[in-house]
Scaffold this active site. Sequence first.
Site, PDB file in Angstrom:
ATOM      1  N   CYS A 103       0.965  -1.183   0.066  1.00  0.00           N
ATOM      2  CA  CYS A 103       0.060  -0.361   0.022  1.00  0.00           C
ATOM      3  C   CYS A 103       0.839   1.150  -0.139  1.00  0.00           C
ATOM      4  O   CYS A 103       2.024   1.158  -0.427  1.00  0.00           O
ATOM      5  CB  CYS A 103      -1.077   0.067   1.002  1.00  0.00           C
ATOM      6  SG  CYS A 103      -0.046   0.077   2.856  1.00  0.00           S
ATOM      7  N   ALA A 104       0.617   2.403   0.564  1.00  0.00           N
ATOM      8  CA  ALA A 104       1.101   3.571   0.330  1.00  0.00           C
ATOM      9  C   ALA A 104       2.403   3.605   1.497  1.00  0.00           C
ATOM     10  O   ALA A 104       3.613   3.746   1.136  1.00  0.00           O
ATOM     11  CB  ALA A 104       0.251   4.932   0.639  1.00  0.00           C
TER      12      ALA A 104
END
Length: 138
Positions: free
Chosen positions: A95-96
């Site tokens: 994810c980020a």
Amino acid sequence: MEFLQQNWYWAALAAASGSWLMVELIRGRGDKSQISPVEATLLINREDAIVIDVREQGEYAQGHVPNARHIPMGDISRRSAEMEKWKNHPLILCCASGARSAAAGAQLRKAGFEKIYNLRGGMAEWEKAGQPISRKRK
């Protein structure tokens, strides 16, 4: 000895920060599911690991790990049956920053997936390590 007496606060600060670093080192060693971008690349190349990006569509479109499958965090449980064919493959979730992918990994472990890895630091760390970014849809 006189130096330590006059500068006790610096010695205490050094001891406290050293202890904190040791705790983090020991804690990190116990969790083998957290992998660095370099370890992820090796897993992809050597064991044909599948990368699953759990970010939202807009984030994914801005750039992702090459050949990553896009399955947003909110769809993980709903689409776990579709992912059944990858049950024996290593899965690298990203994810980020690594937080959402860790939560997605917990969901997949509950669904019976065993080879789950989390990209430590997420796409931010991937980019920082100079790894390639793709904007193609997979």
